[in-house]
Scaffold this motif. Structure first.
Motif, short mmCIF file in Angstrom:
data_model
loop_
_atom_site.label_atom_id
_atom_site.label_comp_id
_atom_site.label_asym_id
_atom_site.label_seq_id
_atom_site.Cartn_x
_atom_site.Cartn_y
_atom_site.Cartn_z
N LEU A 93 0.83 -1.20 0.00
CA LEU A 93 0.00 0.00 0.00
C LEU A 93 0.87 1.25 0.00
O LEU A 93 0.56 2.22 -0.70
CB LEU A 93 -0.96 0.01 1.19
CG LEU A 93 -2.05 1.06 1.01
CD1 LEU A 93 -3.26 0.44 0.34
CD2 LEU A 93 -2.43 1.68 2.30
N ARG A 94 1.96 1.22 0.76
CA ARG A 94 2.89 2.37 0.74
C ARG A 94 3.46 2.57 -0.66
O ARG A 94 3.59 3.70 -1.13
CB ARG A 94 4.02 2.17 1.74
CG ARG A 94 3.67 2.50 3.16
CD ARG A 94 4.91 2.57 4.06
NE ARG A 94 5.78 1.42 3.96
CZ ARG A 94 5.66 0.31 4.69
NH1 ARG A 94 4.68 0.19 5.56
NH2 ARG A 94 6.51 -0.68 4.54
N SER A 95 3.78 1.47 -1.31
CA SER A 95 4.32 1.55 -2.66
C SER A 95 3.30 2.14 -3.64
O SER A 95 3.63 3.00 -4.45
CB SER A 95 4.75 0.15 -3.12
OG SER A 95 5.22 0.18 -4.44
N GLU A 96 2.06 1.69 -3.55
CA GLU A 96 1.00 2.23 -4.41
C GLU A 96 0.73 3.70 -4.09
O GLU A 96 0.49 4.50 -4.98
CB GLU A 96 -0.29 1.41 -4.26
CG GLU A 96 -0.24 0.10 -4.99
CD GLU A 96 -0.03 0.26 -6.49
OE1 GLU A 96 -0.71 1.09 -7.12
OE2 GLU A 96 0.85 -0.43 -7.03
N ALA B 36 1.17 6.83 -6.66
CA ALA B 36 0.10 7.80 -6.89
C ALA B 36 0.56 9.22 -6.56
O ALA B 36 0.24 10.17 -7.28
CB ALA B 36 -1.13 7.43 -6.06
N ALA B 37 1.34 9.36 -5.50
CA ALA B 37 1.84 10.68 -5.11
C ALA B 37 2.80 11.23 -6.16
O ALA B 37 2.76 12.43 -6.46
CB ALA B 37 2.53 10.60 -3.75
N ALA C 283 2.60 25.13 -4.81
CA ALA C 283 4.04 24.89 -4.62
C ALA C 283 4.25 24.01 -3.39
O ALA C 283 5.01 23.03 -3.42
CB ALA C 283 4.79 26.22 -4.47
N GLY C 284 3.56 24.32 -2.30
CA GLY C 284 3.65 23.50 -1.09
C GLY C 284 3.05 22.13 -1.28
O GLY C 284 3.59 21.12 -0.82
N THR C 285 1.92 22.07 -1.97
CA THR C 285 1.25 20.80 -2.23
C THR C 285 2.12 19.88 -3.06
O THR C 285 2.26 18.69 -2.78
CB THR C 285 -0.10 21.04 -2.94
OG1 THR C 285 -0.91 21.87 -2.13
CG2 THR C 285 -0.81 19.74 -3.23
N THR C 286 2.73 20.45 -4.10
CA THR C 286 3.59 19.66 -4.98
C THR C 286 4.78 19.12 -4.21
O THR C 286 5.15 17.95 -4.37
CB THR C 286 4.06 20.52 -6.18
OG1 THR C 286 2.90 20.98 -6.88
CG2 THR C 286 4.93 19.72 -7.12
N GLU C 287 5.38 19.95 -3.36
CA GLU C 287 6.52 19.49 -2.56
C GLU C 287 6.09 18.37 -1.61
O GLU C 287 6.81 17.38 -1.44
CB GLU C 287 7.13 20.66 -1.79
CG GLU C 287 8.38 20.29 -1.02
CD GLU C 287 9.49 19.74 -1.89
OE1 GLU C 287 10.26 18.89 -1.39
OE2 GLU C 287 9.61 20.14 -3.06
N GLY D 148 5.92 10.75 -2.32
CA GLY D 148 6.32 9.84 -3.39
C GLY D 148 7.65 9.16 -3.14
O GLY D 148 7.95 8.13 -3.74
N GLU D 149 8.43 9.69 -2.23
CA GLU D 149 9.72 9.11 -1.89
C GLU D 149 9.62 8.06 -0.80
O GLU D 149 10.60 7.37 -0.52
CB GLU D 149 10.70 10.20 -1.45
CG GLU D 149 11.03 11.20 -2.55
CD GLU D 149 11.84 10.59 -3.67
OE1 GLU D 149 12.72 9.77 -3.38
OE2 GLU D 149 11.56 10.92 -4.84
N THR D 150 8.46 7.90 -0.19
CA THR D 150 8.35 7.03 0.98
C THR D 150 8.60 5.56 0.69
O THR D 150 9.03 4.83 1.56
CB THR D 150 6.96 7.16 1.64
OG1 THR D 150 5.96 6.83 0.67
CG2 THR D 150 6.73 8.53 2.20
#
Length: 146
Positions: A28-31, A35-36, A132-136, A142-144
């Motif tokens: 689930l973390r990978s999915e 998605a992120a 800008a904050g949302t994208t960051e 997405g790196e998790t």
């Protein structure tokens, strides 16, 4: 020799099965991370389109078209992730966090599209900063799973 090959084959099947099934929390973390990353790309596109409008590099109609396409991409990423079924408390927590982040991003992009359609320059400026904050945040999420 045939026994060695046979045992080797069985060993490969066991490893493949173990890797394929994996930990549901990890899957689930990978999915969620996938998605992120997709959502970060879409939100970044919307942010860039909004900023280009503010910098007088794009008119509102082409900027709005880019934002509309980003909105669709965000919707696809979100709906694909929403099909996941969390099975543990940890995966439910991950699911809720990713879903909320995706929903927030989609809301910001929708608001940006509306502001562009209405010619609301101040609203566009505010939403570009929010994006800008949302994208960051999406990029970090997405790196998790990497």
């Amino acid at each position: 020799m045939r026994r060695v090959i046979g045992w080797f084959g069985i060993g490969c099947l066991v490893i493949a099965f173990a890797v394929g099934c994996g930990d549901p929390d990890r899957q689930l973390r990978s999915e969620g991370a996938r998605a992120a990353r997709e959502a970060a790309s879409a939100a970044g596109t919307a942010e860039l389109a909004g900023q280009s409008f503010l910098d007088h590099k794009l008119w509102s109609q082409p900027a709005g078209q880019l934002v509309s396409e980003a909105e669709e991409a965000l919707g696809k990423a979100s709906s694909t992730f929403d099909q996941q079924q969390p099975t543990t408390r940890a995966s439910r927590k991950t699911y809720d966090e990713v879903s909320k982040t995706l929903d927030d991003a989609a809301g910001n992009v929708t608001d940006l599209r509306i502001a562009l359609d209405n010619g609301d320059v101040d609203g566009v400026a505010e939403l570009v900063k929010e994006l800008a904050g949302t994208t960051e945040g999406l990029r970090k999420l997405g790196e998790t799973a990497k």
